[in-house]
Design a protein around this motif. Sequence first.
Motif, PDB file in Angstrom:
ATOM      1  N   ALA A  33      51.005  29.891  81.244  1.00 14.80           N
ATOM      2  CA  ALA A  33      50.959  29.902  82.733  1.00 14.80           C
ATOM      3  C   ALA A  33      50.146  28.495  83.242  1.00 14.80           C
ATOM      4  O   ALA A  33      49.836  27.882  82.393  1.00 14.80           O
ATOM      5  CB  ALA A  33      49.654  31.054  83.039  1.00 14.80           C
ATOM      6  N   SER A  34      50.570  27.998  84.176  1.00 12.12           N
ATOM      7  CA  SER A  34      50.071  26.944  84.645  1.00 12.12           C
ATOM      8  C   SER A  34      49.934  27.048  86.397  1.00 12.12           C
ATOM      9  O   SER A  34      50.061  28.026  86.845  1.00 12.12           O
ATOM     10  CB  SER A  34      51.152  25.932  84.470  1.00 12.12           C
ATOM     11  OG  SER A  34      52.390  26.046  85.340  1.00 12.12           O
ATOM     12  N   VAL A  35      49.241  25.816  87.106  1.00  8.16           N
ATOM     13  CA  VAL A  35      49.178  25.707  88.214  1.00  8.16           C
ATOM     14  C   VAL A  35      48.153  26.777  88.671  1.00  8.16           C
ATOM     15  O   VAL A  35      48.492  27.475  89.932  1.00  8.16           O
ATOM     16  CB  VAL A  35      50.400  25.680  89.140  1.00  8.16           C
ATOM     17  CG1 VAL A  35      49.831  24.958  90.402  1.00  8.16           C
ATOM     18  CG2 VAL A  35      51.125  24.832  88.312  1.00  8.16           C
ATOM     19  N   PRO A  36      46.832  26.941  88.280  1.00  7.25           N
ATOM     20  CA  PRO A  36      46.141  27.973  88.854  1.00  7.25           C
ATOM     21  C   PRO A  36      45.620  27.929  90.313  1.00  7.25           C
ATOM     22  O   PRO A  36      45.143  26.609  90.752  1.00  7.25           O
ATOM     23  CB  PRO A  36      44.885  28.071  87.619  1.00  7.25           C
ATOM     24  CG  PRO A  36      44.866  26.602  87.350  1.00  7.25           C
ATOM     25  CD  PRO A  36      46.280  26.326  87.305  1.00  7.25           C
ATOM     26  N   GLN A  37      45.531  28.655  91.119  1.00  8.53           N
ATOM     27  CA  GLN A  37      45.001  28.724  92.333  1.00  8.53           C
ATOM     28  C   GLN A  37      44.029  29.758  92.735  1.00  8.53           C
ATOM     29  O   GLN A  37      44.927  30.864  92.803  1.00  8.53           O
ATOM     30  CB  GLN A  37      46.239  28.288  93.508  1.00  8.53           C
ATOM     31  CG  GLN A  37      46.832  26.966  93.330  1.00  8.53           C
ATOM     32  CD  GLN A  37      45.928  25.752  93.709  1.00  8.53           C
ATOM     33  OE1 GLN A  37      45.175  25.849  94.481  1.00  8.53           O
ATOM     34  NE2 GLN A  37      46.276  24.515  93.107  1.00  8.53           N
ATOM     35  N   PHE A  38      42.882  29.686  93.249  1.00  9.34           N
ATOM     36  CA  PHE A  38      42.224  30.818  93.804  1.00  9.34           C
ATOM     37  C   PHE A  38      42.286  31.146  95.169  1.00  9.34           C
ATOM     38  O   PHE A  38      42.360  30.227  96.031  1.00  9.34           O
ATOM     39  CB  PHE A  38      40.627  30.708  93.367  1.00  9.34           C
ATOM     40  CG  PHE A  38      40.257  30.450  91.901  1.00  9.34           C
ATOM     41  CD1 PHE A  38      40.176  31.532  91.169  1.00  9.34           C
ATOM     42  CD2 PHE A  38      39.982  29.394  91.212  1.00  9.34           C
ATOM     43  CE1 PHE A  38      39.722  31.667  89.777  1.00  9.34           C
ATOM     44  CE2 PHE A  38      39.544  29.302  90.153  1.00  9.34           C
ATOM     45  CZ  PHE A  38      39.548  30.475  89.200  1.00  9.34           C
ATOM     46  N   SER A  39      42.452  32.296  95.479  1.00 10.55           N
ATOM     47  CA  SER A  39      42.500  32.820  96.932  1.00 10.55           C
ATOM     48  C   SER A  39      40.983  32.444  97.318  1.00 10.55           C
ATOM     49  O   SER A  39      39.806  32.504  96.650  1.00 10.55           O
ATOM     50  CB  SER A  39      42.634  34.421  97.151  1.00 10.55           C
ATOM     51  OG  SER A  39      41.496  35.134  96.308  1.00 10.55           O
ATOM     52  N   TRP A  78      41.553  36.929  93.946  1.00 12.30           N
ATOM     53  CA  TRP A  78      42.892  36.599  93.238  1.00 12.30           C
ATOM     54  C   TRP A  78      43.099  35.321  92.653  1.00 12.30           C
ATOM     55  O   TRP A  78      42.461  34.388  92.994  1.00 12.30           O
ATOM     56  CB  TRP A  78      44.015  36.536  94.407  1.00 12.30           C
ATOM     57  CG  TRP A  78      44.074  38.098  94.843  1.00 12.30           C
ATOM     58  CD1 TRP A  78      43.373  38.552  95.978  1.00 12.30           C
ATOM     59  CD2 TRP A  78      45.348  39.085  94.713  1.00 12.30           C
ATOM     60  NE1 TRP A  78      44.018  39.820  96.346  1.00 12.30           N
ATOM     61  CE2 TRP A  78      44.938  40.444  95.423  1.00 12.30           C
ATOM     62  CE3 TRP A  78      45.968  39.185  93.558  1.00 12.30           C
ATOM     63  CZ2 TRP A  78      45.579  41.420  95.195  1.00 12.30           C
ATOM     64  CZ3 TRP A  78      46.602  40.534  93.355  1.00 12.30           C
ATOM     65  CH2 TRP A  78      46.570  41.529  94.059  1.00 12.30           C
ATOM     66  N   LEU A  79      43.890  34.990  91.630  1.00  8.75           N
ATOM     67  CA  LEU A  79      44.357  33.674  90.822  1.00  8.75           C
ATOM     68  C   LEU A  79      45.711  34.090  90.869  1.00  8.75           C
ATOM     69  O   LEU A  79      46.343  34.711  90.444  1.00  8.75           O
ATOM     70  CB  LEU A  79      43.726  33.757  89.583  1.00  8.75           C
ATOM     71  CG  LEU A  79      44.142  32.386  88.847  1.00  8.75           C
ATOM     72  CD1 LEU A  79      43.510  31.359  89.330  1.00  8.75           C
ATOM     73  CD2 LEU A  79      43.829  32.506  87.391  1.00  8.75           C
ATOM     74  N   ALA A  80      46.194  32.980  91.794  1.00 10.64           N
ATOM     75  CA  ALA A  80      47.667  32.606  91.645  1.00 10.64           C
ATOM     76  C   ALA A  80      48.057  31.623  90.517  1.00 10.64           C
ATOM     77  O   ALA A  80      47.430  30.675  90.399  1.00 10.64           O
ATOM     78  CB  ALA A  80      48.149  32.203  92.906  1.00 10.64           C
ATOM     79  N   TYR A  81      49.351  31.861  90.011  1.00 10.44           N
ATOM     80  CA  TYR A  81      49.592  30.926  88.986  1.00 10.44           C
ATOM     81  C   TYR A  81      51.116  30.990  88.793  1.00 10.44           C
ATOM     82  O   TYR A  81      51.866  32.002  89.039  1.00 10.44           O
ATOM     83  CB  TYR A  81      49.147  31.036  87.546  1.00 10.44           C
ATOM     84  CG  TYR A  81      49.210  32.431  86.994  1.00 10.44           C
ATOM     85  CD1 TYR A  81      50.418  32.673  86.128  1.00 10.44           C
ATOM     86  CD2 TYR A  81      48.503  33.686  87.212  1.00 10.44           C
ATOM     87  CE1 TYR A  81      50.646  34.036  85.385  1.00 10.44           C
ATOM     88  CE2 TYR A  81      48.761  34.633  86.685  1.00 10.44           C
ATOM     89  CZ  TYR A  81      49.621  34.856  85.839  1.00 10.44           C
ATOM     90  OH  TYR A  81      49.931  36.245  85.162  1.00 10.44           O
ATOM     91  N   ILE A  82      51.650  29.985  88.059  1.00 11.56           N
ATOM     92  CA  ILE A  82      53.008  30.112  87.604  1.00 11.56           C
ATOM     93  C   ILE A  82      53.270  30.399  86.180  1.00 11.56           C
ATOM     94  O   ILE A  82      52.788  30.018  85.231  1.00 11.56           O
ATOM     95  CB  ILE A  82      54.001  28.748  87.797  1.00 11.56           C
ATOM     96  CG1 ILE A  82      53.787  27.980  89.302  1.00 11.56           C
ATOM     97  CG2 ILE A  82      55.166  28.606  87.381  1.00 11.56           C
ATOM     98  CD1 ILE A  82      54.396  28.824  90.366  1.00 11.56           C
TER      99      ILE A  82
END
Length: 347
Positions: free
Chosen positions: A148-154, A159-163
């Motif tokens: 997984a990469s590119v973590p981004q929090f809401s 939520w945590l978005a990732y690729i």
Amino acid sequence: RLGKPSNPASASLLYIASDSSAHDQLFMLPKPGASPVQYTHEAIGITGYSVSPHGSTILYSTFTVDDGSAIWSLQPDASGTAGAAQKVLDCPHAECNAPVFYPDGSKVAYERLENSTDTTTIPRFSIWWLDLQSGKTQPLFQDAAFPASVPQFSPDGQWLAYISTATNTLAAFDLKSGRTLSVPLGSQAAIPETWSPDGSALLFGSAISTSSDSAVSQSDAGPVHTKVFTLATGSVTDLGIANGTDVSAAWSPDGKWIAIDRNVPSSDSSGGSSNQVWLVHPDGSGAHVLLNEAGASYSSMSWSQDGRMLLYSRYTLDTSGGVGATGQFDVCSVNIATGQTSVLAPG
């Protein structure tokens, strides 16, 4: 990136530029026309930076000469002076970078790639937690090597978005319930995801026609388009234009506009293209060109906190010298209401 004006220490422009040894360093510009202050003096430069939600702490990442890496912390005072950097994470046998703050600023998620001599597997990043007070670090997922990469929090931290590099999907992981929502990305590189200011949707890039069915035919692959994934409905809105290829995108603080950096084919028969910045509403309406300068290309877009200005890096090529022409990067801003542009950090 423009600091929040509510904090005197961060009411300034932060950007990366080369030092006298051609190494990337972090600089602070107190105001347009002032002399920039060099915040970092790393021997081989920095690889990126992140600012805490309240603007009081800056994290930046570096590589070390022994194939390791580290994450450092700076805390500017009221005058804008950064002071001495403190190492918050040492990764002597791994590449650790791209730290992003949890909304309360107490911890970060970061990308980690362990050094390995195994040549039979493809090396992939995983996402780890780092507690900034205790220095404790641990994998986000039970499987420490989960790709997984590119973590981004809401914005609300739920939520945590990732690729997901294993399944090539954009994923939104609910940190409370453990459920995951995902959208396929296709065969081409995607635009790093960005949360809407209200946390209801994700901005991302995809080279295919996305749907709720993960088994999307790769024959649908085409130019990368900016898209909006709405979590509540699972719907995907395509913001791309015919024959245009999107490079990056940034959501305005009020959620009303999305700035898109895209390449558009020339209208003549030359076969060339121009780089432009567009504005469009999240539902796809109101699309129009904001920046389109001859010979210029754009990158690193970031909105001011009040949403009145879009900051960006502009590269212009000097063709007057003929063969071997050189170019220049400038950090600039554009007033959304008037379209007036300004150079904030030349060269």
